[in-house]
Write a protein that holds these residues in place. Structure first.
Motif, PDB file in Angstrom:
ATOM      1  N   HIS A  41      21.470  28.071 -39.029  1.00 28.55           N
ATOM      2  CA  HIS A  41      20.318  28.569 -38.702  1.00 28.55           C
ATOM      3  C   HIS A  41      19.677  29.555 -39.349  1.00 28.55           C
ATOM      4  CE1 HIS A  41      17.031  29.988 -35.620  1.00 28.55           C
ATOM      5  NE2 HIS A  41      17.563  30.817 -35.790  1.00 28.55           N
ATOM      6  N   LEU A  42      20.623  30.662 -39.816  1.00 24.93           N
ATOM      7  CA  LEU A  42      20.150  31.667 -40.829  1.00 24.93           C
ATOM      8  C   LEU A  42      19.715  31.123 -42.364  1.00 24.93           C
ATOM      9  CD1 LEU A  42      19.851  34.805 -40.847  1.00 24.93           C
ATOM     10  CD2 LEU A  42      22.341  34.757 -41.668  1.00 24.93           C
ATOM     11  N   LEU A  43      20.811  30.271 -42.755  1.00 16.09           N
ATOM     12  CA  LEU A  43      20.659  29.979 -44.314  1.00 16.09           C
ATOM     13  C   LEU A  43      19.869  28.835 -44.369  1.00 16.09           C
ATOM     14  CD1 LEU A  43      24.399  30.882 -45.065  1.00 16.09           C
ATOM     15  CD2 LEU A  43      22.244  32.369 -45.404  1.00 16.09           C
ATOM     16  N   ALA A  44      19.842  27.678 -43.429  1.00 16.94           N
ATOM     17  CA  ALA A  44      19.241  26.557 -43.882  1.00 16.94           C
ATOM     18  C   ALA A  44      18.298  26.082 -42.427  1.00 16.94           C
ATOM     19  CB  ALA A  44      20.133  25.419 -44.256  1.00 16.94           C
ATOM     20  N   GLN A  46      15.693  24.800 -42.033  1.00 15.39           N
ATOM     21  CA  GLN A  46      14.692  23.389 -41.930  1.00 15.39           C
ATOM     22  C   GLN A  46      15.897  22.183 -42.109  1.00 15.39           C
ATOM     23  OE1 GLN A  46      11.655  23.699 -41.207  1.00 15.39           O
ATOM     24  NE2 GLN A  46      11.893  26.067 -41.326  1.00 15.39           N
ATOM     25  N   SER A  47      16.989  22.516 -42.142  1.00 17.83           N
ATOM     26  CA  SER A  47      18.023  21.537 -42.336  1.00 17.83           C
ATOM     27  C   SER A  47      18.448  20.518 -40.993  1.00 17.83           C
ATOM     28  CB  SER A  47      19.239  21.951 -42.729  1.00 17.83           C
ATOM     29  OG  SER A  47      19.982  22.785 -41.677  1.00 17.83           O
ATOM     30  N   GLY A  48      18.659  19.381 -41.425  1.00 20.04           N
ATOM     31  CA  GLY A  48      19.261  18.268 -40.455  1.00 20.04           C
ATOM     32  C   GLY A  48      20.418  18.977 -39.610  1.00 20.04           C
ATOM     33  N   ALA A  49      21.163  19.871 -40.289  1.00 17.14           N
ATOM     34  CA  ALA A  49      22.377  20.293 -39.656  1.00 17.14           C
ATOM     35  C   ALA A  49      22.029  21.386 -38.623  1.00 17.14           C
ATOM     36  CB  ALA A  49      23.281  21.200 -40.791  1.00 17.14           C
ATOM     37  N   ARG A  50      20.909  22.285 -39.022  1.00 19.59           N
ATOM     38  CA  ARG A  50      20.410  22.916 -37.737  1.00 19.59           C
ATOM     39  C   ARG A  50      19.960  22.121 -36.483  1.00 19.59           C
ATOM     40  NH1 ARG A  50      16.075  24.453 -35.105  1.00 19.59           N
ATOM     41  NH2 ARG A  50      15.771  26.897 -34.825  1.00 19.59           N
ATOM     42  N   GLN A  51      19.430  20.894 -36.732  1.00 14.20           N
ATOM     43  CA  GLN A  51      19.017  20.213 -35.426  1.00 14.20           C
ATOM     44  C   GLN A  51      20.332  19.722 -34.778  1.00 14.20           C
ATOM     45  OE1 GLN A  51      15.894  20.190 -34.572  1.00 14.20           O
ATOM     46  NE2 GLN A  51      15.509  21.482 -36.104  1.00 14.20           N
ATOM     47  N   LEU A  52      21.379  19.714 -35.587  1.00 12.45           N
ATOM     48  CA  LEU A  52      22.878  19.299 -34.835  1.00 12.45           C
ATOM     49  C   LEU A  52      23.197  20.316 -34.101  1.00 12.45           C
ATOM     50  CD1 LEU A  52      25.139  17.167 -34.484  1.00 12.45           C
ATOM     51  CD2 LEU A  52      25.813  18.460 -36.685  1.00 12.45           C
ATOM     52  N   PHE A  53      23.264  21.551 -34.613  1.00  8.28           N
ATOM     53  CA  PHE A  53      23.939  22.762 -33.951  1.00  8.28           C
ATOM     54  C   PHE A  53      22.930  23.553 -33.003  1.00  8.28           C
ATOM     55  CE2 PHE A  53      26.430  22.502 -37.804  1.00  8.28           C
ATOM     56  CZ  PHE A  53      28.034  22.439 -37.435  1.00  8.28           C
TER      57      PHE A  53
END
Length: 193
Positions: A41-44, A46-53
């Motif tokens: 959330h802090l470092l990326a 806009q990433s898809g990983a953020r949407q997962l976590f």
């Protein structure tokens, strides 16, 4: 209850029972998920990983609050059974470190809950309403969470990393097996120790 099962469930001077170990490792897994999500959330953002976590952040945080309360109660129930630290100074340092971790494990999610309530929003946990939306913003209730939830969360992360590091120091530098009783259990740790 048969003495064999009692030994495996409850903690004693030789190690941790199955309940303490299960709570410890379940919480460790949830904290790994939670902090991985916070880092993404802090470092990326806009990433898809953020949407997962990130969508799980609140649910996992509340789960951790429930588990820490359960684990704290279980730890108090087993306190007299547990092994004492060999060194009084190290024992006090370990106690202070553990108390700090427990205090933050309660404080961080409580701040988030109070902030949510102060923001007038509802909170439910797996469909169970914990509190309903009021629609009224109360800045005094939101301010502590806005100011402290993140910094105290990262402080908790640092303390957990220190906890892990110290377990390896105990095991490999000081030749004290504090990891075995929490991983293999009482009987296996004794047999292999």
């Amino acid at each position: 209850m048969h003495p064999h099962y009692r030994r495996n469930i409850f903690d004693d001077r030789q190690g941790y029972g199955v309940v303490s170990r299960a709570l410890h490792w379940l919480m460790a897994g949830l904290f790994a998920w939670q902090f991985a999500g916070a880092l993404v959330h802090l470092l990326a953002p806009q990433s898809g990983a953020r949407q997962l976590f990130w969508p799980t952040h609140t649910t996992v945080g509340f789960s951790l609050l429930l588990l820490v309360l359960l684990r704290g109660a279980w730890g108090l129930a087993n306190a007299r059974r547990r092994q004492q630290q060999a060194s009084r100074r190290l024992g006090r340092a370990a106690l202070v470190g553990h108390l700090a971790i427990y205090a933050l494990m309660v404080t961080v999610p409580v701040l988030a809950l109070v902030r949510t309530y102060g923001g007038g929003r509802a909170f439910s946990y797996f469909g169970l309403t914990i509190f309903s939306a009021t629609g009224n913003r109360v800045p005094e209730l939101m301010a502590p969470g806005n100011a402290l939830h993140g910094p105290l969360g990262w402080t908790l992360f640092a303390l957990i990393l220190g906890h892990v590091a110290m377990s390896f120091v105990h095991r490999f530098a000081w030749k004290e097996d504090v990891i075995g009783p929490m991983t293999r259990g009482r009987r296996q740790a004794l047999a292999e120790g």
